[in-house]
Design a protein around this motif. Structure first.
Motif, PDB file in Angstrom:
ATOM      1  N   SER A 120      47.610  47.243 -92.059  1.00 18.55           N
ATOM      2  CA  SER A 120      48.741  47.054 -91.137  1.00 18.55           C
ATOM      3  C   SER A 120      48.341  46.466 -89.787  1.00 18.55           C
ATOM      4  O   SER A 120      49.199  46.240 -88.938  1.00 18.55           O
ATOM      5  CB  SER A 120      49.460  48.388 -90.909  1.00 18.55           C
ATOM      6  OG  SER A 120      48.570  49.324 -90.330  1.00 18.55           O
ATOM      7  N   ARG A 121      47.057  46.218 -89.570  1.00 17.38           N
ATOM      8  CA  ARG A 121      46.545  45.656 -88.310  1.00 17.38           C
ATOM      9  C   ARG A 121      46.955  46.502 -87.110  1.00 17.38           C
ATOM     10  O   ARG A 121      47.461  46.007 -86.119  1.00 17.38           O
ATOM     11  CB  ARG A 121      47.011  44.216 -88.117  1.00 17.38           C
ATOM     12  CG  ARG A 121      46.459  43.253 -89.139  1.00 17.38           C
ATOM     13  CD  ARG A 121      46.688  41.808 -88.765  1.00 17.38           C
ATOM     14  NE  ARG A 121      45.801  41.495 -87.645  1.00 17.38           N
ATOM     15  CZ  ARG A 121      46.195  40.840 -86.566  1.00 17.38           C
ATOM     16  NH1 ARG A 121      47.413  40.419 -86.434  1.00 17.38           N
ATOM     17  NH2 ARG A 121      45.344  40.593 -85.587  1.00 17.38           N
ATOM     18  N   GLU A 122      46.705  47.801 -87.188  1.00 22.39           N
ATOM     19  CA  GLU A 122      47.031  48.712 -86.097  1.00 22.39           C
ATOM     20  C   GLU A 122      45.764  49.367 -85.566  1.00 22.39           C
ATOM     21  O   GLU A 122      44.773  49.471 -86.288  1.00 22.39           O
ATOM     22  CB  GLU A 122      47.975  49.814 -86.576  1.00 22.39           C
ATOM     23  CG  GLU A 122      49.339  49.323 -87.001  1.00 22.39           C
ATOM     24  CD  GLU A 122      50.171  50.450 -87.565  1.00 22.39           C
ATOM     25  OE1 GLU A 122      51.187  50.796 -86.941  1.00 22.39           O
ATOM     26  OE2 GLU A 122      49.796  50.989 -88.629  1.00 22.39           O
ATOM     27  N   TRP A 123      45.835  49.834 -84.327  1.00 20.16           N
ATOM     28  CA  TRP A 123      44.738  50.581 -83.731  1.00 20.16           C
ATOM     29  C   TRP A 123      45.320  51.642 -82.808  1.00 20.16           C
ATOM     30  O   TRP A 123      46.471  51.565 -82.406  1.00 20.16           O
ATOM     31  CB  TRP A 123      43.791  49.666 -82.954  1.00 20.16           C
ATOM     32  CG  TRP A 123      44.353  49.184 -81.653  1.00 20.16           C
ATOM     33  CD1 TRP A 123      45.260  48.184 -81.458  1.00 20.16           C
ATOM     34  CD2 TRP A 123      44.083  49.723 -80.352  1.00 20.16           C
ATOM     35  NE1 TRP A 123      45.553  48.048 -80.133  1.00 20.16           N
ATOM     36  CE2 TRP A 123      44.846  48.988 -79.422  1.00 20.16           C
ATOM     37  CE3 TRP A 123      43.261  50.752 -79.892  1.00 20.16           C
ATOM     38  CZ2 TRP A 123      44.814  49.249 -78.064  1.00 20.16           C
ATOM     39  CZ3 TRP A 123      43.236  50.998 -78.530  1.00 20.16           C
ATOM     40  CH2 TRP A 123      43.993  50.253 -77.637  1.00 20.16           C
ATOM     41  N   ARG A 124      44.493  52.649 -82.511  1.00 23.72           N
ATOM     42  CA  ARG A 124      44.896  53.640 -81.526  1.00 23.72           C
ATOM     43  C   ARG A 124      43.657  54.156 -80.801  1.00 23.72           C
ATOM     44  O   ARG A 124      42.562  54.212 -81.359  1.00 23.72           O
ATOM     45  CB  ARG A 124      45.677  54.789 -82.144  1.00 23.72           C
ATOM     46  CG  ARG A 124      44.907  55.684 -83.088  1.00 23.72           C
ATOM     47  CD  ARG A 124      45.801  56.798 -83.588  1.00 23.72           C
ATOM     48  NE  ARG A 124      45.150  57.581 -84.630  1.00 23.72           N
ATOM     49  CZ  ARG A 124      45.682  58.667 -85.163  1.00 23.72           C
ATOM     50  NH1 ARG A 124      46.862  59.081 -84.777  1.00 23.72           N
ATOM     51  NH2 ARG A 124      45.046  59.336 -86.097  1.00 23.72           N
ATOM     52  N   LEU A 125      43.873  54.498 -79.552  1.00 21.99           N
ATOM     53  CA  LEU A 125      42.838  55.071 -78.708  1.00 21.99           C
ATOM     54  C   LEU A 125      42.828  56.576 -78.933  1.00 21.99           C
ATOM     55  O   LEU A 125      43.866  57.225 -78.814  1.00 21.99           O
ATOM     56  CB  LEU A 125      43.152  54.758 -77.238  1.00 21.99           C
ATOM     57  CG  LEU A 125      42.206  55.339 -76.200  1.00 21.99           C
ATOM     58  CD1 LEU A 125      40.840  54.689 -76.300  1.00 21.99           C
ATOM     59  CD2 LEU A 125      42.797  55.127 -74.816  1.00 21.99           C
ATOM     60  N   LEU A 126      41.668  57.136 -79.274  1.00 21.63           N
ATOM     61  CA  LEU A 126      41.555  58.573 -79.526  1.00 21.63           C
ATOM     62  C   LEU A 126      40.988  59.325 -78.331  1.00 21.63           C
ATOM     63  O   LEU A 126      41.431  60.417 -78.011  1.00 21.63           O
ATOM     64  CB  LEU A 126      40.685  58.824 -80.757  1.00 21.63           C
ATOM     65  CG  LEU A 126      41.202  58.224 -82.062  1.00 21.63           C
ATOM     66  CD1 LEU A 126      40.151  58.338 -83.160  1.00 21.63           C
ATOM     67  CD2 LEU A 126      42.504  58.878 -82.478  1.00 21.63           C
ATOM     68  N   ALA A 127      39.995  58.734 -77.664  1.00 20.94           N
ATOM     69  CA  ALA A 127      39.358  59.393 -76.519  1.00 20.94           C
ATOM     70  C   ALA A 127      38.669  58.340 -75.659  1.00 20.94           C
ATOM     71  O   ALA A 127      38.360  57.246 -76.127  1.00 20.94           O
ATOM     72  CB  ALA A 127      38.347  60.428 -76.995  1.00 20.94           C
TER      73      ALA A 127
END
Length: 191
Positions: A120-127
């Motif tokens: 899906s070409r997604e990313w997220r910042l975790l820390a």
């Protein structure tokens, strides 16, 4: 007595902008769900999973200089982008986690632990790695579409050329690190 200069005022403009974008994109930073860690120790954070079911994520140790692999130079020649080889994790369902490091020409650095979805070409910042050598959990780690050219273009490079050639995740961390070292995965379509 003159008021003290805030720590962020000493950062180069590009890094301050990146920091503001990261904070705004995640709804702020907060230690509510994580205990700080320093050196090579790790800790665990809890983030929303699929269908908002909490997922426990073990944070890697903060990166050591010897473990950083430089990405191919991007459009911003005043910044260097690196990934911590020891932090790369390939997860079921075509997802990866990794520590992303940005270093300015003046030596200022930004350290973040991120997750990427290949299909899906997604990313997220975790820390985010704080100045005190500890991880601080992102308060609201939401999935975001990876634009063709993000602020620096390097997450798109990681997705298309290294971790997710043809939107298919690499098989394991060894394959991901090998592609990082080569600067291009053998299945990647970019030159």
């Amino acid at each position: 007595m003159r008021p003290a200069t805030p720590w962020f005022a000493t950062l180069p403009d590009a890094l301050r902008v990146a920091l503001v974008v990261a904070v705004l994109a995640t709804g702020g930073l907060g230690p509510a769900s994580a205990q700080p860690t320093s050196g090579r120790a790790a800790t665990t954070i809890v983030v929303p999973g699929d269908e908002e079911t909490p997922t426990s994520i073990e944070l890697p140790a903060l990166p050591a200089e010897a473990d950083l692999i430089a990405l191919p130079p991007g459009p911003r020649s005043d910044l260097r982008f690196m990934v911590d080889a020891r932090s790369v994790r390939v997860l079921p369902g075509g997802e990866l986690r990794y520590t992303f490091v940005v270093v300015s020409a003046s030596g200022s650095r930004s350290v973040s632990y991120e997750q990427m979805r290949c299909e899906s070409r997604e990313w997220r910042l975790l820390a985010v790695g704080s100045a005190g050598a500890a991880w601080v959990a992102a308060r609201a780690p939401r999935w975001r579409l990876l634009p063709d050219g993000d602020a620096f273009g390097q997450r798109a490079v990681l997705h298309k050329d290294i971790f997710c050639p043809s939107r298919v995740a690499v098989g394991d961390a060894r394959e991901a690190v090998s592609a990082l070292r080569a600067g291009l995965h053998p299945r990647a379509t970019s030159p």
